[in-house]
Design a protein around this motif. Structure first.
Motif, mmCIF file in Angstrom:
data_model
loop_
_atom_site.group_PDB
_atom_site.id
_atom_site.type_symbol
_atom_site.label_atom_id
_atom_site.label_comp_id
_atom_site.label_asym_id
_atom_site.label_seq_id
_atom_site.Cartn_x
_atom_site.Cartn_y
_atom_site.Cartn_z
ATOM 1 N N PHE A 3 0.829 -1.205 0.000
ATOM 2 C CA PHE A 3 0.000 0.000 0.000
ATOM 3 C C PHE A 3 0.861 1.252 0.000
ATOM 4 O O PHE A 3 1.944 1.271 0.587
ATOM 5 N N SER A 4 0.380 2.308 -0.639
ATOM 6 C CA SER A 4 1.036 3.606 -0.601
ATOM 7 C C SER A 4 0.550 4.376 0.614
ATOM 8 O O SER A 4 -0.608 4.254 1.012
ATOM 9 N N THR A 5 1.449 5.152 1.213
ATOM 10 C CA THR A 5 1.042 6.013 2.327
ATOM 11 C C THR A 5 0.638 7.395 1.828
ATOM 12 O O THR A 5 0.298 8.265 2.626
ATOM 13 N N LYS A 6 0.666 7.585 0.506
ATOM 14 C CA LYS A 6 0.354 8.900 -0.083
ATOM 15 C C LYS A 6 -1.084 9.002 -0.575
ATOM 16 O O LYS A 6 -1.591 10.097 -0.775
ATOM 17 N N MET A 7 -1.724 7.860 -0.794
ATOM 18 C CA MET A 7 -3.080 7.886 -1.325
ATOM 19 C C MET A 7 -3.868 6.692 -0.785
ATOM 20 O O MET A 7 -3.405 5.560 -0.850
ATOM 21 N N LEU A 8 -5.045 6.984 -0.265
ATOM 22 C CA LEU A 8 -5.886 5.925 0.287
ATOM 23 C C LEU A 8 -6.451 5.061 -0.836
ATOM 24 O O LEU A 8 -6.951 5.590 -1.835
ATOM 25 N N PRO A 9 -6.372 3.732 -0.701
ATOM 26 C CA PRO A 9 -6.921 2.849 -1.739
ATOM 27 C C PRO A 9 -8.445 2.846 -1.712
ATOM 28 O O PRO A 9 -9.077 3.579 -0.937
ATOM 29 N N GLU A 10 -9.037 2.009 -2.554
ATOM 30 C CA GLU A 10 -10.496 1.905 -2.609
ATOM 31 C C GLU A 10 -11.051 1.452 -1.257
ATOM 32 O O GLU A 10 -10.378 0.785 -0.473
ATOM 33 N N GLU A 11 -12.308 1.810 -1.011
ATOM 34 C CA GLU A 11 -12.929 1.537 0.293
ATOM 35 C C GLU A 11 -12.906 0.060 0.652
ATOM 36 O O GLU A 11 -12.643 -0.307 1.802
ATOM 37 N N ASP A 12 -13.172 -0.815 -0.334
ATOM 38 C CA ASP A 12 -13.164 -2.259 -0.063
ATOM 39 C C ASP A 12 -11.782 -2.740 0.351
ATOM 40 O O ASP A 12 -11.647 -3.603 1.234
ATOM 41 N N ASP A 13 -10.742 -2.191 -0.286
ATOM 42 C CA ASP A 13 -9.370 -2.573 0.056
ATOM 43 C C ASP A 13 -9.013 -2.116 1.478
ATOM 44 O O ASP A 13 -8.329 -2.832 2.217
ATOM 45 N N VAL A 14 -9.486 -0.924 1.833
ATOM 46 C CA VAL A 14 -9.236 -0.417 3.184
ATOM 47 C C VAL A 14 -9.911 -1.325 4.210
ATOM 48 O O VAL A 14 -9.322 -1.688 5.235
ATOM 49 N N GLU A 15 -11.153 -1.716 3.929
ATOM 50 C CA GLU A 15 -11.901 -2.553 4.865
ATOM 51 C C GLU A 15 -11.263 -3.931 5.018
ATOM 52 O O GLU A 15 -11.162 -4.465 6.135
ATOM 53 N N ASN A 16 -10.800 -4.509 3.913
ATOM 54 C CA ASN A 16 -10.135 -5.818 3.974
ATOM 55 C C ASN A 16 -8.836 -5.729 4.773
ATOM 56 O O ASN A 16 -8.514 -6.625 5.569
ATOM 57 N N ALA A 17 -8.090 -4.653 4.542
ATOM 58 C CA ALA A 17 -6.833 -4.452 5.275
ATOM 59 C C ALA A 17 -7.114 -4.269 6.758
ATOM 60 O O ALA A 17 -6.414 -4.821 7.623
ATOM 61 N N LEU A 18 -8.151 -3.501 7.068
ATOM 62 C CA LEU A 18 -8.532 -3.274 8.463
ATOM 63 C C LEU A 18 -8.895 -4.590 9.135
ATOM 64 O O LEU A 18 -8.510 -4.840 10.294
ATOM 65 N N ASP A 19 -9.604 -5.452 8.416
ATOM 66 C CA ASP A 19 -9.993 -6.756 8.983
ATOM 67 C C ASP A 19 -8.774 -7.586 9.355
ATOM 68 O O ASP A 19 -8.766 -8.264 10.392
ATOM 69 N N GLU A 20 -7.720 -7.522 8.522
ATOM 70 C CA GLU A 20 -6.508 -8.299 8.810
ATOM 71 C C GLU A 20 -5.828 -7.825 10.084
ATOM 72 O O GLU A 20 -5.418 -8.631 10.928
ATOM 73 N N VAL A 21 -5.692 -6.512 10.219
ATOM 74 C CA VAL A 21 -5.019 -5.971 11.405
ATOM 75 C C VAL A 21 -5.913 -6.129 12.629
ATOM 76 O O VAL A 21 -5.440 -6.431 13.732
ATOM 77 N N ARG A 22 -7.214 -5.936 12.441
ATOM 78 C CA ARG A 22 -8.166 -6.122 13.539
ATOM 79 C C ARG A 22 -8.081 -7.552 14.068
ATOM 80 O O ARG A 22 -8.100 -7.790 15.283
#
Length: 423
Positions: free
Chosen positions: A264-283
């Motif tokens: 992932f880039s720290t300069k631009m937020l990815p699509e909402e679904d990608d953010v949610e999937n990533a959040l689920d992994e860390v959660r």
């Protein structure tokens, strides 16, 4: 000749003018500090302060200017290096007769600055912002002529529409070279960078920052317990008496480690679904860790009763953010092996996490009287590799096992040192 609307002001003995300029006009009329005639006479330290980091400009600031509709810059400080003798400031009070008394006083410092046309303007503060605007507007052709060009930079496209952006500028007259150098030095010396925690709290483009903030909200794994923050979001360190489990900086680093393969880039937020999937992994990492790892369960039980956790922090390495960051590498490796993090987390409990355990000397702990923690990315990686070997070494490749062996040998300063036992 150019006329610019501005406000005349002064601080101490310095008179300056606050104005705005179109970005296109700014990049065409203002040069860089290294173009100053006395550049060669400046000390090495001064030159370092004025060296342009073109890579940072291209990779970080230019994309921000082009892509972010909410972009904003602070004022650039511009030195009127030559031509200020012919410069004229005319206030509205002087230009307009019979102004009402109520307007006359405030308008005596509001007016127009007329430059002769032969002036030389140098960016004292804001050179990277200036170059970023130039590259954003002109693309590849906006790079300085003597820049060492990366092949990918040749794909930089011009965005002429950026030329219409309005930039705040502060003009200072170059009447004394030593004074101008002092202004530059003090502006940079007293400018305080925002802290890492502040950056995590405020960044909306960095997926790891977004995830870190979500995880400490009500209903999330790292939410406060009975009004007690289990994540210290104000500081990057934990005192011995702290009631916190970890820091926001550590939560960020753990998110980075777990999601490393996603690039992932720290300069631009990815699509909402990608953010949610990533959040689920860390959660999932935190939910499982807090549920299955005994030291964390003990912390939660003590915090729910609002009892001190200092003894637990003094005796168990898992209460240290550095160790928690190492566990993120373990969780990532478990996923790569197709193993359940829940199963691996249970094995974590079978490891001796005492500060006195020599296994962790020069890996997690500096073997001194104070038993300070080792920090840094390499230390965290090495600790993660050793922990991974202990809990799932039979799944590791030969080269990874050899890497662990080398870590142990270096920590012991003994080429005959043996690998730790697996659990």
């Amino acid at each position: 000749m150019a006329t610019i609307g501005c406000i005349k002001a002064h601080m101490g003995d310095t008179v300056y003018y606050i104005a705005k300029m179109r970005a296109g006009q700014l990049v065409d009329s203002v040069g860089f500090a290294m173009e100053m005639p006395e550049w060669k006479e400046m000390t090495a330290d001064e030159k370092m302060q004025r060296t342009l980091d073109t890579n940072r400009v291209v990779s970080e600031i230019v994309p921000y200017i082009i892509e972010d509709p909410d972009k904003f810059f602070g004022s650039l400080i511009v030195d009127i290096y030559s031509g200020f003798e012919e410069m004229v400031f005319e206030s509205v009070d002087e230009a307009v007769q019979n102004l009402p008394v109520a307007y006359r006083f405030p308008l005596k410092d509001m007016g127009f600055l007329t430059l002769p046309g032969s002036e030389r303007l140098i960016a004292l503060d804001g050179q990277h912002r200036l170059l970023s605007l130039k590259v954003a507007i002109k693309g590849y052709m906006g790079l300085p002529a003597d820049t060492k060009i990366s092949p990918s930079w040749k794909n930089l496209e011009p965005h002429p529409e950026i030329a219409q952006e309005e930039i705040s500028v502060i003009f200072v007259e170059h009447r004394d070279t030593m004074k101008i150098r002092k202004i530059f030095n003090k502006v940079n010396k007293y400018a305080k960078q925002t802290s890492r925690s502040d950056n995590i709290i405020t960044s909306d483009d960095d997926i790891f920052a977004v995830i870190s903030r979500v995880l400490i909200k009500e209903g999330e794994p790292l939410a406060p317990i009975n009004g007690i923050d289990i994540v210290n979001w104000k500081s990057n360190t934990l005192s011995q008496r702290s009631k916190h489990l970890t820091t926001l900086s550590a939560v960020y680093t753990i998110s980075e480690a777990i999601l490393k393969d996603e690039k992932f880039s720290t300069k631009m937020l990815p699509e909402e679904d990608d953010v949610e999937n990533a959040l689920d992994e860390v959660r999932d990492f935190w939910s499982v860790a807090l549920r299955e790892i005994e030291a964390f369960r003990q912390y939660i039980e003590l915090t729910e009763k609002d009892r001190p956790v200092s003894y637990l922090r003094e005796t168990n390495l898992l209460l240290k953010p550095v160790t928690q960051m190492a566990l993120a590498h373990v969780a990532r490796m478990a996923r790569a092996f197709g193993l359940k993090w829940e199963d691996i987390a249970k094995k974590i409990n079978r490891i001796n996490w005492s500060f006195e355990n020599e296994l962790w000397f020069n890996i997690l702990v500096i073997p001194s009287t104070n038993k300070k923690m080792m920090t840094g990315k390499e230390s965290i990686r090495c600790a993660g590799m050793v922990i991974s070997y202990i809990v799932m070494g039979r799944y590791m490749k030969k080269e990874d096992i050899e890497s662990v062996r080398e870590i142990i040998r270096n920590a012991r300063n003994d080429q005959e040192a043996k690998l730790p036992e697996m659990v």
